[in-house]
Design an enzyme around this catalytic site. Sequence first.
Site, PDB file in Angstrom:
ATOM      1  N   GLU A 132     -93.846  47.062 -72.581  1.00  0.00           N
ATOM      2  CA  GLU A 132     -93.748  48.350 -73.296  1.00  0.00           C
ATOM      3  C   GLU A 132     -93.801  48.079 -74.801  1.00  0.00           C
ATOM      4  O   GLU A 132     -93.629  46.931 -75.223  1.00  0.00           O
ATOM      5  CB  GLU A 132     -92.438  49.058 -72.911  1.00  0.00           C
ATOM      6  CG  GLU A 132     -91.232  48.378 -73.476  1.00  0.00           C
ATOM      7  CD  GLU A 132     -89.983  48.468 -72.599  1.00  0.00           C
ATOM      8  OE1 GLU A 132     -90.078  48.685 -71.388  1.00  0.00           O
ATOM      9  OE2 GLU A 132     -88.899  48.282 -73.181  1.00  0.00           O
ATOM     10  N   LYS A 134     -92.842  47.690 -78.727  1.00  0.00           N
ATOM     11  CA  LYS A 134     -91.643  47.314 -79.481  1.00  0.00           C
ATOM     12  C   LYS A 134     -91.552  48.318 -80.637  1.00  0.00           C
ATOM     13  O   LYS A 134     -92.323  48.252 -81.603  1.00  0.00           O
ATOM     14  CB  LYS A 134     -91.776  45.887 -80.004  1.00  0.00           C
ATOM     15  CG  LYS A 134     -90.534  45.382 -80.696  1.00  0.00           C
ATOM     16  CD  LYS A 134     -90.654  43.890 -80.970  1.00  0.00           C
ATOM     17  CE  LYS A 134     -89.389  43.326 -81.587  1.00  0.00           C
ATOM     18  NZ  LYS A 134     -88.952  43.982 -82.797  1.00  0.00           N
ATOM     19  N   ASP A 136     -90.482  50.307 -83.847  1.00  0.00           N
ATOM     20  CA  ASP A 136     -90.006  49.800 -85.129  1.00  0.00           C
ATOM     21  C   ASP A 136     -89.095  50.841 -85.783  1.00  0.00           C
ATOM     22  O   ASP A 136     -89.518  51.639 -86.612  1.00  0.00           O
ATOM     23  CB  ASP A 136     -91.220  49.504 -86.020  1.00  0.00           C
ATOM     24  CG  ASP A 136     -90.858  48.591 -87.170  1.00  0.00           C
ATOM     25  OD1 ASP A 136     -89.717  48.107 -87.210  1.00  0.00           O
ATOM     26  OD2 ASP A 136     -91.721  48.369 -88.036  1.00  0.00           O
ATOM     27  N   TYR A 245     -84.816  52.432 -73.916  1.00  0.00           N
ATOM     28  CA  TYR A 245     -85.635  51.459 -73.184  1.00  0.00           C
ATOM     29  C   TYR A 245     -84.842  50.412 -72.409  1.00  0.00           C
ATOM     30  O   TYR A 245     -85.424  49.487 -71.872  1.00  0.00           O
ATOM     31  CB  TYR A 245     -86.602  50.760 -74.133  1.00  0.00           C
ATOM     32  CG  TYR A 245     -85.952  50.237 -75.412  1.00  0.00           C
ATOM     33  CD1 TYR A 245     -84.954  49.273 -75.389  1.00  0.00           C
ATOM     34  CD2 TYR A 245     -86.347  50.739 -76.648  1.00  0.00           C
ATOM     35  CE1 TYR A 245     -84.375  48.802 -76.549  1.00  0.00           C
ATOM     36  CE2 TYR A 245     -85.765  50.283 -77.825  1.00  0.00           C
ATOM     37  CZ  TYR A 245     -84.777  49.309 -77.765  1.00  0.00           C
ATOM     38  OH  TYR A 245     -84.189  48.858 -78.904  1.00  0.00           O
ATOM     39  N   LYS A 340     -95.195  39.742 -81.119  1.00  0.00           N
ATOM     40  CA  LYS A 340     -95.274  40.375 -82.438  1.00  0.00           C
ATOM     41  C   LYS A 340     -96.725  40.553 -82.870  1.00  0.00           C
ATOM     42  O   LYS A 340     -97.520  39.614 -82.777  1.00  0.00           O
ATOM     43  CB  LYS A 340     -94.547  39.502 -83.472  1.00  0.00           C
ATOM     44  CG  LYS A 340     -93.068  39.310 -83.184  1.00  0.00           C
ATOM     45  CD  LYS A 340     -92.248  40.464 -83.651  1.00  0.00           C
ATOM     46  CE  LYS A 340     -92.007  40.362 -85.134  1.00  0.00           C
ATOM     47  NZ  LYS A 340     -91.059  41.367 -85.615  1.00  0.00           N
ATOM     48  N   CYS A 434     -92.757  55.981-125.489  1.00  0.00           N
ATOM     49  CA  CYS A 434     -93.811  56.370-124.553  1.00  0.00           C
ATOM     50  C   CYS A 434     -95.059  55.519-124.801  1.00  0.00           C
ATOM     51  O   CYS A 434     -95.531  55.447-125.938  1.00  0.00           O
ATOM     52  CB  CYS A 434     -94.131  57.852-124.725  1.00  0.00           C
ATOM     53  SG  CYS A 434     -95.562  58.358-123.747  1.00  0.00           S
ATOM     54  N   CYS A 437     -97.812  58.339-126.196  1.00  0.00           N
ATOM     55  CA  CYS A 437     -97.669  59.089-127.454  1.00  0.00           C
ATOM     56  C   CYS A 437     -96.627  58.478-128.390  1.00  0.00           C
ATOM     57  O   CYS A 437     -96.392  59.001-129.471  1.00  0.00           O
ATOM     58  CB  CYS A 437     -97.331  60.551-127.159  1.00  0.00           C
ATOM     59  SG  CYS A 437     -95.640  60.776-126.594  1.00  0.00           S
ATOM     60  N   CYS A 452     -90.557  60.634-121.210  1.00  0.00           N
ATOM     61  CA  CYS A 452     -91.107  61.025-122.501  1.00  0.00           C
ATOM     62  C   CYS A 452     -90.902  62.542-122.558  1.00  0.00           C
ATOM     63  O   CYS A 452     -91.348  63.256-121.660  1.00  0.00           O
ATOM     64  CB  CYS A 452     -92.594  60.682-122.532  1.00  0.00           C
ATOM     65  SG  CYS A 452     -93.493  61.551-123.810  1.00  0.00           S
ATOM     66  N   CYS A 457     -97.457  65.413-125.117  1.00  0.00           N
ATOM     67  CA  CYS A 457     -97.955  64.051-124.841  1.00  0.00           C
ATOM     68  C   CYS A 457     -99.229  64.185-124.007  1.00  0.00           C
ATOM     69  O   CYS A 457     -99.250  64.882-122.981  1.00  0.00           O
ATOM     70  CB  CYS A 457     -96.889  63.278-124.069  1.00  0.00           C
ATOM     71  SG  CYS A 457     -97.481  61.736-123.370  1.00  0.00           S
TER      72      CYS A 457
HETATM   73  S1  IVH Z   1     -85.026  45.301 -75.336  1.00  0.00           S
HETATM   74  C1  IVH Z   1     -81.414  42.672 -74.409  1.00  0.00           C
HETATM   75  N1  IVH Z   1     -87.094  46.812 -75.778  1.00  0.00           N
HETATM   76  O1  IVH Z   1     -86.279  44.969 -81.110  1.00  0.00           O
HETATM   77  C2  IVH Z   1     -82.731  43.204 -74.836  1.00  0.00           C
HETATM   78  N2  IVH Z   1     -85.883  46.026 -77.665  1.00  0.00           N
HETATM   79  O2  IVH Z   1     -86.343  42.416 -82.448  1.00  0.00           O
HETATM   80  C3  IVH Z   1     -82.593  44.443 -75.590  1.00  0.00           C
HETATM   81  N3  IVH Z   1     -86.736  46.896 -79.818  1.00  0.00           N
HETATM   82  O3  IVH Z   1     -82.828  44.485 -81.124  1.00  0.00           O
HETATM   83  C4  IVH Z   1     -83.759  44.788 -76.383  1.00  0.00           C
HETATM   84  N4  IVH Z   1     -88.367  48.105 -78.980  1.00  0.00           N
HETATM   85  O4  IVH Z   1     -83.711  46.900 -81.445  1.00  0.00           O
HETATM   86  C5  IVH Z   1     -86.101  46.117 -76.344  1.00  0.00           C
HETATM   87  N5  IVH Z   1     -88.916  48.219 -75.996  1.00  0.00           N
HETATM   88  C6  IVH Z   1     -87.932  47.533 -76.549  1.00  0.00           C
HETATM   89  C7  IVH Z   1     -87.731  47.496 -77.930  1.00  0.00           C
HETATM   90  C8  IVH Z   1     -86.689  46.723 -78.462  1.00  0.00           C
HETATM   91  C9  IVH Z   1     -87.732  47.721 -80.078  1.00  0.00           C
HETATM   92  C10 IVH Z   1     -85.854  46.284 -80.838  1.00  0.00           C
HETATM   93  C11 IVH Z   1     -84.404  46.176 -80.473  1.00  0.00           C
HETATM   94  C12 IVH Z   1     -84.087  44.709 -80.606  1.00  0.00           C
HETATM   95  C13 IVH Z   1     -85.156  44.267 -81.552  1.00  0.00           C
HETATM   96  C14 IVH Z   1     -85.381  42.781 -81.492  1.00  0.00           C
END
Ligand code: IVH
Length: 694
Positions: A132, A134, A136, A245, A340, A434, A437, A452, A457
Amino acid sequence: MLSLNEINALTQNLVAQSGNNTVQIDQIEDLRNVIRFHEHRYYILNEPLLGDTEYDLLFNTLKKLEAANPILITPDSPTQRVGVDLNKNFANVHHLVPMLSLENSYDADDLLDWDRKNKETLKLNRIQYCIEPKFDGASISLIYENDYLVRGATRGDGVMGDDITNNIKQIKSIPLSAAFAKHNIQQIEIRGEVLLNKKNFYDFNKQLEAQNLPPLANPRNAAAGSLRMKDPKEVKKRNLEAFLYHVSFFNPVTNAPVEDLSSHSNSLNLLWNLGFKSPKNEMKVCHTIEEVIDYCFAYESKRDDLPYEIDGMVIKVDPLEHQDALGMTTHHPRWAMAYKFKARQATSILKNVEFQVGRTGSITPVAKIDPVGIGGVTVGSISLFNEDVIREKDLMIGDTVLVERAGDVIPYIVKSLPELRNENCQPIIFPTNCPVCNSPLVKPLDEAVWRCVNYHCSAQIVERMIHFTSKDAMDIRGLGDSIIRKFYELKFLTDIPGIYTLPFEQIGQLEGFGAKSVQNLKTAIEQSKTQSLNRLIFALGIRYVGETTAKTLANAVSNLYDLKDWTVERLQSLEDVGPKVANSVFEFFQNPINLQLIDQLQHVGVDIQQKSTVQVDGNLTGVTFLFTGTLSKLKRSDAEALVEQHGGKLLSGVSSKLNFLVAGEDAGSKLEKAKKLSTVKIISEDEFLSMINR
Ligand code: IVH
């Protein structure tokens, strides 16, 4: 589920009974369920079935019914998300299970290695993975007990976080209750990520910009900052959302196994079915690591098209029994791995800092760096906003700096790397005068920005004209940034009213200006004369007045000149107008220079009247009403219900916020007060009925 007709019938029925306290518990609960249903459609499925007006009607009806029957209010009522007090200090709370981090991988080889180790440990040839995005944002942990949300917390140090329950309740995609007990779950701890989507982030930064405040660096910081705000009402305004999640802990009601949580993908399905926004539709169950790798690569290519930021993918061993067998280190679970995406950060050298003068005279330092490619775009200039930012980030000319650019978000300097500093690095000297001017700069005590204050100006004159013609203001196409600068240099244009008396003959002789482009420019300028009043107010560039405030001001008057007579107090009585904005608007309209500008605009033919009169076609969205005196055809409560059914709002007293006072027989002090306010229209009961086509 009820059909829309049934929802409407139910609403009418409940509205009709709202005054007399005879409402039944199950009727209120029906209404709550209807509202929850629509919130789920809107916030989780992104498939709303109701317009905002209808939703507000339902919500306001519930509020009214609950106010008349307070003992029937439940803690998970949709109304209970709002109206909480300021958080004093956040209490520290223990997570039921520590919130660990994730191990990172960066390429296919890392994932192949991890898969090999997993197979060795589990003594399996094939492992089922669930993958799934990640997300941000800012991580949160929720606890539900006996079906109710009882606590929401930040990650903190992983063991203890801040109790932010009241703020969490402002996030509409987080259910206040969910039917866990039906699935044999008495207590459950759920992990997730709070996000501010790209659009809301952009809009929020625009508002900050209108107030001359430095924008937030990225949606992640914005989400984290929002969660820790003291005032839950402010949190609500940010329109956060949350993906849930991970189930980190649960207590069953009985000893029977909880099948719904036997794998990670099952738990995402369960959460989804209970009304949570889990990544059910984003996840994929894979049976080989090659499939996982393909999904990661495919997702990376659509990263920029998503409405929110993600910085990678998370791959989790799917069956819970395999997760348990793999276990965890003190830092991360061995059964999960983050993949990543390519960094959107780069380092560069800070070559110089230039100081730009804005339309309100604000001096903005702009970093000039060695151009560097980040996420497919070359970055060479980065705003540093104000002097404090230079100090906070400890910047020197010659420094190596870390630069980040997320998607279409403006690039920013994350920090300097002072460890790489050498003796050639020079301090950044903020100017005292400034740069355009040469007037001495000033900085009010409570502000971060140097200014300014010379209205004449030339930099400010040009910036004011650029703002006036810009897309969100008067929208004069063909009179953009560079053309304005050019016309100013050639003295074709020296101030805003001059836009309407441009020397087109001379312009036609310039290189690049054919007869067609001159004609187009003429037409665009001519059309701008009838722009709406709110655009004109925004275009004037009053400090702290963004597009939203401009709309509020425009709606409160029928002619731009009316604002000349408004006091600070009266301005403050408008929705969302605080003391800072009110003072700024007041000062603007007291300043003869600005009044002269308005005179000149009117003289050259710019319409300064309010054109968008209130709608009277049966749709009263946003229009405010108050009834006074005895009505002859309608009961007062029926008349009020009609206003709400047509999207209008009821006010309790006469103020500048009031659009219509409906005056019946023997109207008294309210009528007298309304007569003194030019903005309030006094109408009869018949006129009111004809407004709603009755
Ligand atoms: S699972 C024990 N699933 O990424 C595992 N984390 O860099 C719990 N994060 O601290 C985390 N999307 O805040 C999980 N689909 C996802 C996520 C996720 C973002 C974050 C989470 C974690 C951080 C680590």
